[in-house]
Design an enzyme around this catalytic site. Structure first.
Site, PDB file in Angstrom:
ATOM      1  N   GLY A   1       0.796  -1.220   0.000  1.00 44.92           N
ATOM      2  CA  GLY A   1       0.000   0.000   0.000  1.00 44.92           C
ATOM      3  C   GLY A   1       0.831   1.274   0.000  1.00 44.92           C
ATOM      4  O   GLY A   1       1.951   1.314  -0.519  1.00 44.92           O
ATOM      5  N   SER A   2       0.279   2.290   0.650  1.00 44.94           N
ATOM      6  CA  SER A   2       0.806   3.653   0.498  1.00 44.94           C
ATOM      7  C   SER A   2       2.210   3.891   1.049  1.00 44.94           C
ATOM      8  O   SER A   2       2.773   4.959   0.825  1.00 44.94           O
ATOM      9  CB  SER A   2      -0.159   4.643   1.139  1.00 44.94           C
ATOM     10  OG  SER A   2      -1.362   4.633   0.425  1.00 44.94           O
ATOM     11  N   VAL A   3       2.768   2.932   1.789  1.00 46.04           N
ATOM     12  CA  VAL A   3       4.170   3.115   2.207  1.00 46.04           C
ATOM     13  C   VAL A   3       5.052   3.236   0.961  1.00 46.04           C
ATOM     14  O   VAL A   3       6.130   3.821   1.010  1.00 46.04           O
ATOM     15  CB  VAL A   3       4.682   1.968   3.121  1.00 46.04           C
ATOM     16  CG1 VAL A   3       4.110   2.065   4.507  1.00 46.04           C
ATOM     17  CG2 VAL A   3       4.418   0.608   2.520  1.00 46.04           C
TER      18      VAL A   3
ATOM     19  N   LYS B   1       4.509   5.106  -1.425  1.00 41.51           N
ATOM     20  CA  LYS B   1       4.546   6.507  -1.890  1.00 41.51           C
ATOM     21  C   LYS B   1       5.862   7.175  -1.500  1.00 41.51           C
ATOM     22  O   LYS B   1       6.250   8.178  -2.090  1.00 41.51           O
ATOM     23  CB  LYS B   1       3.350   7.272  -1.322  1.00 41.51           C
ATOM     24  CG  LYS B   1       2.069   6.922  -2.033  1.00 41.51           C
ATOM     25  CD  LYS B   1       0.858   7.550  -1.379  1.00 41.51           C
ATOM     26  CE  LYS B   1      -0.414   7.006  -2.026  1.00 41.51           C
ATOM     27  NZ  LYS B   1      -1.582   7.160  -1.166  1.00 41.51           N
TER      28      LYS B   1
END
Lengths: 567, 101
Positions: free
Chosen positions: A300-302, A304
């Site tokens: 997921g967003s880690v 980013k």
């Protein structure tokens, strides 16, 4: 007296002259002389024989003294079990994690056994978990001279069996691997087989490095211990906090990692449910796999963090503004934000608000090829192995088009082992150098960092963003903040793929953290698998509600152990 | 000649008995070395067990439980202070360079 002079009895001194001898006298004299000669020969023979006898004895004694005599040993008909003497495994502070000890195994000589049933009954009395049938089978064949009854009894059990005084039973000392910390770091330490040969983890690494000595009998290893990078106190704190988090958020599993960002040394690595190195069944339990290195997940967003770093490397400034108000359509798919900002956002704000649309726009700006090259440069898509074994290779998309470039920018479509992701992230935090994760203690002074993967300015930007994401109440990671210590980090909530798409209520909630952010030394990664919403989290399952506070608890607990005392 | 022979025989006998004695002393010594080696092996085995026992007793989860019973906890903010700010005598306690001389 002799000298060849013959004194004839009956003659006076001085009367020695040639006598007038009668034939009788001459005959007598000749007989006498012959007898004397025979006596002399006999004496010489006797002396020679005696001398030879003495010389033989003396020679034999000399030979014995020179060569010694080999000791007579009784050879046993039973095969001698070949074992492997293993060195101790210690943590970075020298605390024991694994060691060989000598235990007694119970063996039988079926030929000597008088009453098989009596043996089985009495043994079952003192060893309640012993299977009577298997004992009877083992000693059934009277022609056999050897049978194992029970390997590696404790001292108390051996004493109880000994007190039975049963004929035909005997003890054989054997080596056994002992793990005094129980389940702690079980996945890392690995396991050994019944002959003490390493099968998995660090134990296997010892075998591969020829640190294990094949022995006949219970000889302890004379090799120096293997010093790991793990710290058992930190390891315990991480495991305990993860266990509490699993209970608090009803998660199915959890992983946690603390790594030195400069050397790649892993200070703590836990995957729960854990496993006990000596319970073989647990090693085949699919619920107990090492999720840190043995499984790949979309995090997921880690991710980013990586997308932002790539954008900064491409020349985009943190203050660059992007219009993220409208959902983005890519190859027929609509990319939207969970909580749309309603206004254009800077790159920093895209990171802090974890905007999928913003990350997608940045990724499309950089393009597929640069993204692939960057992921490879960070070591995310290349094979990785540590001393504990091979890390599960990343699951790459079958075709890598625009939509894959977009989804990977916010952590979907590319599944990696959390350990590999943490190692890649270390380079974003430590000033731009790639590190190789290791479970062995290293001397940071001798370690030279050579492989630069990003510019120091990019690393500086990433550090600021990570810190702001925790320090600012508008960031998603503020629940990870620890009073008196500068913590930074990024949340990531990834839906778990299921049949026909992603499962909405089933997520992996992760938090990538680092501290102290003014000069980062340690990186943390916490992932909770399938957490559920609670009253405290307002029923939400996002990482900001579970993985972030868990990281905060872990850091506040381990930072004094790592030498960071609160201000 | 006879004296020489007698001496040689005597020497042979003496050497034989000396070698005999030395041989048995060597065997005794070898047996003693074996015993010592056995004792060392046994001691090393005991040490290995004691080391494991100690590590088991000193495992962090057990120590942490006992520490909590004693009211101990990880260090927190406010528990540490600098000498200067906690010094009730303020600057009076500071050693000046001229005081050293």
């Amino acid at each position: 007296m002799s000298n060849g002079i013959i004194i004839t009895p009956g003659l006076a001194d001085g009367a020695l002259r040639r006598p007038e001898r009668s034939p009788d006298v001459l005959q007598q004299a000749r007989a006498f002389q012959a007898e004397r000669r025979a006596a002399r020969v006999r004496s010489l023979v006797a002396i020679t024989v005696m001398g030879l006898a003495f010389l033989t004895i003396a020679g034999q004694l000399v030979r014995l003294a020179m060569q010694g005599q080999t000791e007579q040993r009784i050879s046993v008909s039973a095969p001698l079990a070949t074992a492997f003497a293993r060195p101790d495994i210690i943590d970075r502070q020298g605390r024991l994690m694994a060691s060989d000890i000598v235990m007694h195994s119970l063996v039988a000589d079926p030929h000597v056994v008088l009453d098989q049933k009596e043996i089985a009954d009495k043994l079952a009395m003192v060893l309640p978990d012993l299977n009577k049938k298997s004992v009877l089978n083992a000693i059934a064949d009277k022609t056999k001279r050897f049978a194992w009854i029970r390997r590696r009894l404790s001292d108390a059990e051996a004493q109880r069996v000994h007190d039975l005084g049963l004929p035909g039973l005997d003890f054989r000392p054997e080596l056994r691997r002992s793990y005094p910390l129980g389940r702690s770091a079980g996945h890392i330490l690995g396991s050994v087989n019944i002959d003490n040969k390493g099968l998995q983890g660090i134990e296997r690494y010892l075998d591969e490095r020829q640190r294990v000595e094949p022995v006949h009998g219970p000889s302890l290893s004379a090799q120096p211990p293997l010093r790991l990078s793990l710290d058992v106190a930190v390891q315990h704190a991480v495991e305990e906090e993860l266990a509490k988090a699993m209970q608090r958020y009803s998660a199915a599993a959890a992983v946690g990692l603390i790594m030195d960002v400069n050397t790649g040394e892993i200070i703590a690595a836990a995957s729960l449910p854990g496993l006990d190195p000596i319970i073989t069944d647990e090693h085949f339990d699919k619920d107990r796999i090492d999720r840190l290195a043995g499984g790949t997940y979309e995090l997921g967003s880690v991710f980013k963090t990586i997308t932002a770093a790539l954008a900064f490397e491409g020349g985009i400034a943190p203050a660059t503004t992007l219009d993220v108000r409208q959902p983005l359509e890519v190859e027929g798919y609509l990319i939207r934000d969970l909580h749309p900002a309603g206004r254009p956002l800077t790159v920093s704000e895209i990171f802090l608000k974890s905007s999928n649309v913003g990350a997608a726009m940045l990724a499309l700006h950089d393009g597929r090829q640069r993204q692939q090259a960057f992921l490879e440069k960070l070591g995310l898509t290349t094979p990785l192995a540590t001393e504990a074994g091979t890390v599960a290779p990343a699951s790459l998309p079958e075709s890598w088009g625009d939509i894959e470039t977009v989804t990977i920018s916010y952590g979907h479509g590319l599944a990696v082992a959390p350990l590999q992701f943490a190692a890649a992230s270390a380079a974003l935090i430590n000033g731009g150098y790639r590190v190789k994760p290791t479970f062995l203690r290293k001397s940071s002074r001798t370690e030279k960092r050579t492989q630069r993967v990003i510019a120091p300015e990019t690393s500086q930007f990433i550090r600021r963003l990570l810190r702001e994401n925790v320090a600012s109440k508008t960031g998603t990671g503020w629940r990870a903040d620890v009073t008196g210590l500068e913590v930074g980090g990024k949340t990531g909530t990834a839906e778990i793929p299921g049949i026909g798409g992603y499962k909405a209520k089933s997520v992996i909630a992760s938090f990538l953290g680092a501290f102290p952010m003014d000069k980062p030394r340690y990186l943390t990664l916490v992932s909770l698998f399938e957490p559920t919403g609670t009253k405290k989290t307002d029923g939400r399952i996002t990482a900001s509600r579970n993985a972030a506070p868990t990281t905060g608890r872990i850091i506040s607990r381990v930072s004094p152990l790592l030498g960071f005392l609160p201000d | 000649m006879r004296i020489l022979l007698t001496l040689a025989v005597a020497m042979t006998l003496l050497s034989a008995f000396t070698l005999y004695a030395v041989n048995y002393d060597t065997r005794d010594l070898a047996a003693k070395v074996r015993d010592r080696e056995k004792a060392i092996k046994a001691a090393r085995r005991d040490i290995a067990i004691l080391k494991t026992d100690r590590a088991h007793l000193a495992r962090p989860d057990r120590i942490a439980r006992h520490a909590r019973e004693l009211g101990l906890a990880p260090a927190k903010r406010g528990q540490f202070d600098t000498y200067r700010s906690s010094n009730p005598f303020g600057r009076a306690m500071t050693v000046r360079s001229e005081d050293k001389e």
